[in-house]
Design a protein around this motif. Sequence first.
Motif, PDB file in Angstrom:
ATOM      1  N   ASP A  28       0.838  -1.203   0.000  1.00 16.51           N
ATOM      2  CA  ASP A  28       0.000   0.000   0.000  1.00 16.51           C
ATOM      3  C   ASP A  28       0.872   1.252   0.000  1.00 16.51           C
ATOM      4  O   ASP A  28       1.376   1.663   1.050  1.00 16.51           O
TER       5      ASP A  28
ATOM      6  N   ASP B 265      -4.245   8.779  -0.426  1.00 14.82           N
ATOM      7  CA  ASP B 265      -4.275   7.672  -1.374  1.00 14.82           C
ATOM      8  C   ASP B 265      -4.061   8.250  -2.775  1.00 14.82           C
ATOM      9  O   ASP B 265      -4.856   9.072  -3.233  1.00 14.82           O
TER      10      ASP B 265
ATOM     11  N   SER C  21       1.295   5.328  -0.242  1.00 14.12           N
ATOM     12  CA  SER C  21       0.533   6.560  -0.050  1.00 14.12           C
ATOM     13  C   SER C  21       1.407   7.748  -0.427  1.00 14.12           C
ATOM     14  O   SER C  21       2.634   7.662  -0.399  1.00 14.12           O
TER      15      SER C  21
END
Length: 265
Positions: free
Chosen positions: A100, A237, A102
């Motif tokens: 993930d 995001d 960011s």
Amino acid sequence: MDIPISNLGYRTDLMLLELSGSELTDQGDYVVVRTPANPGFWWGNYLLFRTPFGPGDLVKRQEIFKSEFPDAEHLALGLDTTDGTVGSVEEISAAGLKLDPSTVMSAKAVRPPARPNTTSQYRTLSSDDDWEQQVTLSLTAATMEIDDDYLVFNRRRVEAERALWEAGHGQWFGAFDGDRLQASLGLATDGSGVARFQNVQTHPDDRGQGLASTLVHQASRHGFDEVGAHTLVMVADPEYLAIRIYRSLGFSDNEVQVAVFRPPA
């Protein structure tokens, strides 16, 4: 916070976690982040490694996580890099873990939104009812499945947010239609001149009305004018539309914050 961290996103994450009562332990190669009051908080109970994954590191780091958090049902590993370098991505994918990235953004000045919302009322959260609505809004705005564990985690997180405000380390701002909370966010600082945004969220029924951009701008002005911050930090995001709102207000992309995790089974 005395622990040296390179990534601005993680540095401000740890700053706020420490202010909220989390425990930080520097083990040299990695930092242990522990939140005893909320063991179901993945990113309050994780390991932050100082280097990318080399060949074979994933197995070793999972073992370290298990030794540090023997009762955890999740796995959460951060990387203290600034350019998004991960290392052995193939091993991460083969293990079925989620990667993930960011975007870490910052601003030293902001500009007003192009289409500000002028129909809602803007103020800080203060009453018990305001904070109970914050619990509900966080559930309504969530993008993941809500189960019993998430209900417990969410309430404990909001309780920690309120405690941070009551201790004088931040403010939580809301957009209201009468007494109904439509959108909210937090802005917190340790007094160093850097202030970090938290949990920008809007009720699904109230999106597309300019609430988020107006709320971020008003909170930013509070950070500069009332708190005395010289830098505002936002972690977003990169694939979600909100990042365009932050850019339009004057926030610029600075770094990439990388997380590797596995949710509970």
